[in-house]
Design a protein around this motif. Structure first.
Motif, PDB file in Angstrom:
ATOM      1  N   ALA A 138       0.574  -1.146   0.113  1.00 15.16           N
ATOM      2  CA  ALA A 138      -0.329  -0.346  -0.591  1.00 15.16           C
ATOM      3  C   ALA A 138       0.855   1.237  -0.068  1.00 15.16           C
ATOM      4  O   ALA A 138       0.311   2.335  -0.827  1.00 15.16           O
ATOM      5  CB  ALA A 138      -0.394  -0.035   1.722  1.00 15.16           C
ATOM      6  N   ALA A 139       1.617   1.001   0.879  1.00 16.51           N
ATOM      7  CA  ALA A 139       2.838   2.750   1.084  1.00 16.51           C
ATOM      8  C   ALA A 139       3.388   2.972  -0.446  1.00 16.51           C
ATOM      9  O   ALA A 139       3.389   3.527  -1.241  1.00 16.51           O
ATOM     10  CB  ALA A 139       3.819   1.811   1.594  1.00 16.51           C
ATOM     11  N   VAL A 140       3.799   1.673  -1.792  1.00 15.70           N
ATOM     12  CA  VAL A 140       4.296   1.895  -3.183  1.00 15.70           C
ATOM     13  C   VAL A 140       3.314   2.737  -3.922  1.00 15.70           C
ATOM     14  O   VAL A 140       2.948   3.558  -4.439  1.00 15.70           O
ATOM     15  CB  VAL A 140       5.394   0.321  -2.979  1.00 15.70           C
ATOM     16  N   TYR A 141       2.361   1.977  -3.800  1.00 16.06           N
ATOM     17  CA  TYR A 141       1.281   2.244  -4.329  1.00 16.06           C
ATOM     18  C   TYR A 141       0.814   3.554  -4.791  1.00 16.06           C
ATOM     19  O   TYR A 141       0.275   4.335  -5.170  1.00 16.06           O
ATOM     20  CB  TYR A 141      -0.592   1.161  -4.582  1.00 16.06           C
ATOM     21  N   GLY A 142       0.528   4.128  -3.197  1.00 24.77           N
ATOM     22  CA  GLY A 142       0.423   5.542  -2.836  1.00 24.77           C
ATOM     23  C   GLY A 142       0.926   6.561  -2.774  1.00 24.77           C
ATOM     24  O   GLY A 142       0.720   7.333  -3.680  1.00 24.77           O
ATOM     25  N   ALA A 143       2.267   6.191  -2.639  1.00 26.17           N
ATOM     26  CA  ALA A 143       3.285   7.098  -3.007  1.00 26.17           C
ATOM     27  C   ALA A 143       3.712   7.377  -4.450  1.00 26.17           C
ATOM     28  O   ALA A 143       3.761   8.316  -4.995  1.00 26.17           O
ATOM     29  CB  ALA A 143       4.519   6.530  -2.274  1.00 26.17           C
ATOM     30  N   SER A 144       3.536   6.345  -5.011  1.00 25.72           N
ATOM     31  CA  SER A 144       3.812   6.082  -6.546  1.00 25.72           C
ATOM     32  C   SER A 144       2.839   7.135  -7.139  1.00 25.72           C
ATOM     33  O   SER A 144       3.056   7.582  -8.499  1.00 25.72           O
ATOM     34  CB  SER A 144       4.061   4.847  -7.254  1.00 25.72           C
ATOM     35  N   GLU A 145       1.820   7.358  -6.438  1.00 25.57           N
ATOM     36  CA  GLU A 145       0.839   8.050  -7.270  1.00 25.57           C
ATOM     37  C   GLU A 145       0.730   9.888  -6.890  1.00 25.57           C
ATOM     38  O   GLU A 145      -0.068   9.999  -6.719  1.00 25.57           O
ATOM     39  CB  GLU A 145      -0.866   7.181  -6.504  1.00 25.57           C
ATOM     40  N   GLY A 146       1.738   9.924  -5.862  1.00 24.79           N
ATOM     41  CA  GLY A 146       1.571  11.526  -5.163  1.00 24.79           C
ATOM     42  C   GLY A 146       1.638  11.320  -4.317  1.00 24.79           C
ATOM     43  O   GLY A 146       1.350  12.307  -3.924  1.00 24.79           O
ATOM     44  N   LEU A 147       0.685  10.408  -3.240  1.00 25.52           N
ATOM     45  CA  LEU A 147       0.726  10.953  -1.890  1.00 25.52           C
ATOM     46  C   LEU A 147       1.731  11.147  -1.006  1.00 25.52           C
ATOM     47  O   LEU A 147       2.620   9.997  -0.963  1.00 25.52           O
ATOM     48  CB  LEU A 147      -0.257  10.011  -1.945  1.00 25.52           C
ATOM     49  N   ASP A 148       1.295  12.365  -0.152  1.00 23.57           N
ATOM     50  CA  ASP A 148       2.603  12.001   0.937  1.00 23.57           C
ATOM     51  C   ASP A 148       2.482  10.551   2.112  1.00 23.57           C
ATOM     52  O   ASP A 148       1.039  10.225   2.492  1.00 23.57           O
ATOM     53  CB  ASP A 148       2.239  13.155   1.716  1.00 23.57           C
ATOM     54  N   THR A 149       3.052   9.799   2.181  1.00 25.31           N
ATOM     55  CA  THR A 149       2.761   8.628   2.470  1.00 25.31           C
ATOM     56  C   THR A 149       4.019   8.599   4.159  1.00 25.31           C
ATOM     57  O   THR A 149       5.027   8.615   3.782  1.00 25.31           O
ATOM     58  CB  THR A 149       3.201   7.332   1.528  1.00 25.31           C
ATOM     59  N   VAL A 150       3.380   7.874   4.720  1.00 23.65           N
ATOM     60  CA  VAL A 150       4.029   7.220   6.543  1.00 23.65           C
ATOM     61  C   VAL A 150       3.352   6.011   6.636  1.00 23.65           C
ATOM     62  O   VAL A 150       2.416   5.886   6.819  1.00 23.65           O
ATOM     63  CB  VAL A 150       4.180   8.131   6.909  1.00 23.65           C
ATOM     64  N   MET A 151       4.915   5.265   6.879  1.00 21.24           N
ATOM     65  CA  MET A 151       4.783   3.515   7.734  1.00 21.24           C
ATOM     66  C   MET A 151       4.839   3.562   8.670  1.00 21.24           C
ATOM     67  O   MET A 151       5.907   4.122   9.068  1.00 21.24           O
ATOM     68  CB  MET A 151       4.427   2.721   6.529  1.00 21.24           C
ATOM     69  N   ILE A 152       4.045   3.044   9.434  1.00 20.37           N
ATOM     70  CA  ILE A 152       4.193   3.085  10.806  1.00 20.37           C
ATOM     71  C   ILE A 152       4.161   1.309  10.996  1.00 20.37           C
ATOM     72  O   ILE A 152       3.110   0.837  11.401  1.00 20.37           O
ATOM     73  CB  ILE A 152       3.531   3.418  11.709  1.00 20.37           C
ATOM     74  N   GLU A 153       5.674   0.551  11.660  1.00 20.38           N
ATOM     75  CA  GLU A 153       5.549  -0.725  12.460  1.00 20.38           C
ATOM     76  C   GLU A 153       5.910  -0.346  13.691  1.00 20.38           C
ATOM     77  O   GLU A 153       6.933   0.444  14.211  1.00 20.38           O
ATOM     78  CB  GLU A 153       6.639  -1.411  11.095  1.00 20.38           C
ATOM     79  N   ARG A 154       5.496  -1.316  14.354  1.00 20.78           N
ATOM     80  CA  ARG A 154       5.384  -1.978  15.692  1.00 20.78           C
ATOM     81  C   ARG A 154       7.456  -2.125  15.975  1.00 20.78           C
ATOM     82  O   ARG A 154       8.020  -2.521  16.712  1.00 20.78           O
ATOM     83  CB  ARG A 154       4.590  -2.900  16.167  1.00 20.78           C
ATOM     84  N   GLU A 155       7.202  -3.356  14.536  1.00 22.14           N
ATOM     85  CA  GLU A 155       9.192  -4.200  15.020  1.00 22.14           C
ATOM     86  C   GLU A 155       9.942  -4.417  14.169  1.00 22.14           C
ATOM     87  O   GLU A 155      10.848  -3.135  14.087  1.00 22.14           O
ATOM     88  CB  GLU A 155       8.075  -5.881  15.313  1.00 22.14           C
ATOM     89  N   ALA A 156       9.304  -4.671  12.704  1.00 19.52           N
ATOM     90  CA  ALA A 156      10.502  -3.880  11.781  1.00 19.52           C
ATOM     91  C   ALA A 156       9.938  -4.206  10.382  1.00 19.52           C
ATOM     92  O   ALA A 156       8.715  -5.099  10.624  1.00 19.52           O
ATOM     93  CB  ALA A 156      11.636  -5.869  11.993  1.00 19.52           C
ATOM     94  N   PRO A 157       9.878  -3.909   9.060  1.00 18.31           N
ATOM     95  CA  PRO A 157       9.504  -4.425   8.292  1.00 18.31           C
ATOM     96  C   PRO A 157       9.303  -5.572   7.377  1.00 18.31           C
ATOM     97  O   PRO A 157      10.440  -5.947   7.712  1.00 18.31           O
ATOM     98  CB  PRO A 157      10.152  -2.849   7.059  1.00 18.31           C
ATOM     99  N   GLY A 158       8.586  -5.551   7.286  1.00 19.08           N
ATOM    100  CA  GLY A 158       8.807  -6.971   6.517  1.00 19.08           C
ATOM    101  C   GLY A 158       6.925  -7.890   7.546  1.00 19.08           C
ATOM    102  O   GLY A 158       6.763  -8.713   6.336  1.00 19.08           O
ATOM    103  N   GLY A 159       6.785  -7.348   8.609  1.00 16.49           N
ATOM    104  CA  GLY A 159       5.789  -8.163   9.274  1.00 16.49           C
ATOM    105  C   GLY A 159       6.843  -9.704   9.785  1.00 16.49           C
ATOM    106  O   GLY A 159       6.645  -9.630  10.007  1.00 16.49           O
ATOM    107  N   GLN A 160       4.949 -10.525   9.792  1.00 14.73           N
ATOM    108  CA  GLN A 160       6.017 -11.893  10.351  1.00 14.73           C
ATOM    109  C   GLN A 160       6.217 -12.766   9.228  1.00 14.73           C
ATOM    110  O   GLN A 160       7.082 -13.221   9.476  1.00 14.73           O
ATOM    111  CB  GLN A 160       4.370 -12.846  10.829  1.00 14.73           C
ATOM    112  N   ALA A 161       5.200 -12.373   7.898  1.00 12.37           N
ATOM    113  CA  ALA A 161       5.872 -12.483   6.913  1.00 12.37           C
ATOM    114  C   ALA A 161       8.026 -12.675   7.444  1.00 12.37           C
ATOM    115  O   ALA A 161       9.015 -13.228   6.103  1.00 12.37           O
ATOM    116  CB  ALA A 161       6.028 -11.705   5.728  1.00 12.37           C
ATOM    117  N   GLY A 162       7.901 -11.340   7.368  1.00 14.56           N
ATOM    118  CA  GLY A 162       9.956 -10.917   7.181  1.00 14.56           C
ATOM    119  C   GLY A 162      11.196 -11.665   7.754  1.00 14.56           C
ATOM    120  O   GLY A 162      11.752 -12.015   7.401  1.00 14.56           O
ATOM    121  N   SER A 163      10.194 -12.698   9.223  1.00 12.29           N
ATOM    122  CA  SER A 163      11.210 -13.784   9.832  1.00 12.29           C
ATOM    123  C   SER A 163      11.086 -15.409   8.768  1.00 12.29           C
ATOM    124  O   SER A 163      11.545 -15.679   9.486  1.00 12.29           O
ATOM    125  CB  SER A 163      10.000 -13.936  10.796  1.00 12.29           C
ATOM    126  N   SER A 164      10.550 -15.143   7.550  1.00 10.15           N
ATOM    127  CA  SER A 164      10.213 -16.383   7.121  1.00 10.15           C
ATOM    128  C   SER A 164      11.662 -16.962   6.610  1.00 10.15           C
ATOM    129  O   SER A 164      11.843 -16.447   5.806  1.00 10.15           O
ATOM    130  CB  SER A 164       8.991 -16.953   5.988  1.00 10.15           C
TER     131      SER A 164
END
Length: 395
Positions: A243-269
């Motif tokens: 969502a961050a990539v799609y929003g920012a690529s359309e020119g929206l000022d975008t901020v993403m807030i993550e509690r642990e690390a980008p990638g979420g649970q999938a990032g530890s797979s």
């Protein structure tokens, strides 16, 4: 890599200046020359260099110094840098003491003062010692070192945070590694209840740091640059990153807030084979790295580790309150928090989480595991971790 250090120690300022001058002239392009005016101050330098993981190649020490002689200094310094070469500067009257020190302090050589001309009476000797040291030298790890106990949940948390944010680190187990125990002593944190100890390349030591402490030190962004955005995304898993990539690529000022690390649970797979666009699969860490790079290329701000505490609507704006008390407002709020692991409902498991009980088979524990064929003969895998056995899923 930082230059290896040659440490010169002498209480006579003129002699120390002359030694440092001659050393810099001949070895300054390959070695860092440090000088100390007493044995005690030299020991402090040695301890700081050890905490910064900077190697010492040679000690060049005067024998006659008040409070702590050269031999006494070498005996203590060698417990910290046992592979460093040792040379003693002596007067003619001290040669007997220097010869005795060859056995007592494992002295490599002693030099008589004065050493002029250095081209004949200093450099050839030091060249031989430094060449010998360099032949067996292995460059140290240049990065963050984590000293802790394998069965400590806090140690697991620190390792997991660094790994999931793709920050290289070296793990030192206090129970298995002599260097780990030495570093804890030098950092004046001898109580094992105060672990983990995190050492940074600049010599800074953090005891039992929070994720925010580490994030601030390694340069992760934890605070938003401005108070208002077109799009705020809560959650940094694959959905939030997309969502961050799609929003920012359309020119929206975008901020993403993550509690642990980008990638979420999938990032530890260790392997993801059902993600669109990667028919042969890829690791969760690789997916997170690619997505973060793409998002930042479009100007997305990524706040991590940061947590949203509450959300409210005011007029036509959505206002997000963060864990540090700051607020961000936006036109559009997208919540992509994913799911949480279902925990074992067994008494005592909370205390063991991160200390033998793990959710998601964290990559940080892979170093403590090895694999062999399943003894059941069903062709699956059996994971052994020390004396603990994780049974195959088929049972």
């Amino acid at each position: 890599m930082a230059k290896p250090v040659i440490l010169a120690v002498d209480d006579d300022p003129e002699v120390l200046q002359a030694v440092a001058r001659d050393l810099r002239r001949e070895y300054g392009d390959r070695f860092r020359i440090i000088r100390a005016d007493s044995g005690m101050s030299a020991l402090e330098v040695v301890q700081q260099l050890k905490l910064r993981n900077e190697p010492i190649s040679l000690f060049l020490v005067d024998q006659r110094m008040p409070h702590m002689g050269g031999v006494e200094f070498l005996e203590q310094a060698l417990t910290v840098f046992p592979d460093a070469k040792r040379a003693l500067l002596t007067a003619y009257a001290d040669t007997d003491a220097a010869i005795r020190a060859i056995n007592g302090a494992r002295l490599d050589y002693y030099l008589l003062k004065p050493w002029d001309p250095p081209e004949e009476r200093l450099y050839p000797i030091l060249d031989d010692l430094l060449d010998d040291w360099q032949a067996g030298f292995r460059p140290p790890f240049e990065g963050i070192r984590v000293v802790g106990n394998r069965w400590s949940p806090h140690s697991h948390q620190v390792k997991d945070f660094l790994a999931r944010n793709q920050v290289p680190y070296q793990w030192l187990d206090i129970e298995l590694d002599e260097e780990a125990r030495q570093l804890v002593t030098l950092a004046e944190s001898s109580d094992r209840q105060e672990l983990p100890l995190v050492l940074f390349p600049d010599g800074v030591c953090l005891v039992q740091p929070t994720n925010l402490d580490i994030a601030a030190k390694i340069g992760l962004q934890t605070h938003a640059d401005r108070p208002f955005y077109d799009l705020v995304i809560v959650g940094g898993g694959p959905a939030g990153l997309a969502a961050a990539v799609y929003g920012a690529s359309e020119g929206l000022d975008t901020v993403m807030i993550e509690r642990e690390a980008p990638g979420g649970q999938a990032g530890s797979s260790s392997r993801i084979e059902n993600y669109l666009g990667f028919p042969v699969g890829l690791s969760g860490a690789d997916l997170a790295r690619r997505a973060v790079t793409q998002a930042r290329r479009f100007g997305v701000e990524i706040l991590t580790p940061q947590e949203v505490k509450r959300v409210r609507v005011q007029d036509s704006y959505r206002i997000v309150e963060l864990s540090d008390g700051t607020e961000i407002s936006c036109h559009v709020l997208l919540i992509a928090t994913g799911v949480s692991y279902r925990r074992l409902n067994i008494p005592g498991t909370e205390k063991l989480t991160g200390a033998g009980v793990y959710y998601g088979a964290a990559m940080t524990e892979a170093i403590a595991c090895w694999w062999r064929r399943c003894l059941s003969g069903r062709g699956c895998q059996l994971c052994w971790t020390g004396s603990h056995v994780f049974l195959p899923l088929c049972q």
